[in-house]
Enzyme design. Sequence first.
Site, short mmCIF file in Angstrom:
data_model
loop_
_atom_site.label_atom_id
_atom_site.label_comp_id
_atom_site.label_asym_id
_atom_site.label_seq_id
_atom_site.Cartn_x
_atom_site.Cartn_y
_atom_site.Cartn_z
N GLU A 91 1.72 7.06 -4.75
CA GLU A 91 2.87 6.37 -4.17
C GLU A 91 3.16 5.03 -4.85
O GLU A 91 2.26 4.37 -5.38
CB GLU A 91 2.63 6.16 -2.68
CG GLU A 91 2.47 7.49 -1.96
CD GLU A 91 2.30 7.36 -0.46
OE1 GLU A 91 3.09 8.01 0.25
OE2 GLU A 91 1.41 6.64 -0.02
N CYS A 116 -8.96 6.36 -4.04
CA CYS A 116 -9.72 5.20 -4.49
C CYS A 116 -11.17 5.35 -4.04
O CYS A 116 -11.43 5.80 -2.92
CB CYS A 116 -9.13 3.92 -3.91
SG CYS A 116 -9.97 2.43 -4.51
N CYS A 120 -12.69 0.41 0.99
CA CYS A 120 -12.49 -0.78 1.83
C CYS A 120 -12.23 -0.32 3.27
O CYS A 120 -11.46 0.63 3.49
CB CYS A 120 -11.33 -1.61 1.30
SG CYS A 120 -11.60 -2.13 -0.40
N CYS A 123 -8.55 0.31 4.71
CA CYS A 123 -7.53 0.82 3.80
C CYS A 123 -7.42 2.35 3.87
O CYS A 123 -8.43 3.06 3.71
CB CYS A 123 -7.86 0.39 2.37
SG CYS A 123 -6.75 1.09 1.14
N GLU A 164 -8.04 1.27 -7.70
CA GLU A 164 -8.58 0.00 -8.21
C GLU A 164 -8.24 -0.06 -9.71
O GLU A 164 -8.83 0.67 -10.52
CB GLU A 164 -10.10 -0.02 -7.98
CG GLU A 164 -10.88 -1.05 -8.76
CD GLU A 164 -10.31 -2.46 -8.68
OE1 GLU A 164 -10.22 -3.01 -7.58
OE2 GLU A 164 -9.94 -3.02 -9.74
N CYS A 337 0.66 -2.87 2.40
CA CYS A 337 -0.67 -2.92 1.80
C CYS A 337 -1.67 -2.20 2.69
O CYS A 337 -1.71 -2.44 3.89
CB CYS A 337 -1.14 -4.36 1.66
SG CYS A 337 -0.42 -5.18 0.27
S1 SF4 Z 1 -7.81 -1.89 -0.73
FE1 SF4 Z 1 -7.51 -1.30 -2.89
S2 SF4 Z 1 -9.59 -1.20 -3.71
FE2 SF4 Z 1 -9.82 -1.16 -1.49
S3 SF4 Z 1 -9.88 1.05 -0.95
FE3 SF4 Z 1 -7.74 0.36 -0.80
S4 SF4 Z 1 -6.83 0.85 -2.79
FE4 SF4 Z 1 -9.07 0.86 -3.06
#
Ligand code: SF4
Length: 357
Positions: A91, A116, A120, A123, A164, A337
Amino acid sequence: MPILLKNQTSTELRASLAHAGVTPQLARRLLAAAVKRGELPALGGDLGARLRDELRALTEIPHLTLDRKVVSPRDGFARYGFRGREPGLFEAVRIPLLHRPGDLKYVACVSSQVGCAMGCAFCATGRMGFHRNLAAWEIVDQVVKLQADSPHPVRGVVFMGMGEPLLNYDAVMTAIQILSEPCGMAISAKAITVSTVGIIPGIRRFTAEGRRARLVVSLTSADPVQRRELLPVEQGHPTPDLIEALREYHAASGQRVTLAWTMISGVNVGEADAQKLADLTRGLPIKLDLIDVNDPSGQFRPPSAAERDHFRDALRAKLGMPVVRRYSGGQDIAGACGMLAGDRGACQREQNTGAGR
Ligand code: SF4
């Protein structure tokens, strides 16, 4: 294997196609025509026709397929789902910026990976796990497609979508070069931001290579124990080493280091958190970007207005450095985000937004 245009810089194209008589100037025309019009350049005369046939045989212009697009009626953010040649939806988000009345520009928030591996805690992409790296052309084409779909120019790019970026280093840096070349998208490298969760070897390489893109590092906690719970990257890339790498980056580039802080109610927005950050970064010029957590699972909540104000005041008092609160838009379309989740998030999001294929 044909050479994929949009996957190499003009310098690389010239080297790959030198045997076909491609000059540096023609390499730039090739890249410009592929990026701006999705075709080979017009070449006049018999010689041009022969060269064009040869280039047609040697090269290919790949394109992403648009799978879905949702626009927020609330703030104009637009979330695009793309597919490349390998499996997996990824996306990009088009962020509208109004500099002056009537002067609309966009920033493209792009993905560098499908999924990813960083995991995190807050996320949605992290919960997907890692699927694959994107090729440079798949990164470039996200910006190309957003620009083609937009009535105003895309003037900036942020690597804050899925993945990342420093774990897909080569493709990301190639894409940045293509996006910033005058014959590419002509977006200034200074208007391109690479956002990392803190991959130390990647930061050191970025520093050693003198990259001109902006670097943003997600810190989110200055307490290593707490940071490990929120950002598992802490295990292999500990905070003290990360800060050391950032001091080296600052010394080499002269740039103030931008740290991002995802604010979570009751977790990392207290006075003690501000003090730990001040202690950790003493002597290092930083700028702090504060952003509310957007956790689709509901496990982590954004701070209340009172918590936010209190934290910001504590930071200003203890840090003496610029602190900026970033607006995290596109929440109603799951484009903010931490909310991008490709195929896995699509069904749930489409129920929430009423969007469909
Ligand atoms: S915040 Fe960024 S680095 Fe962390 S899991 Fe989500 S996409 Fe990956």
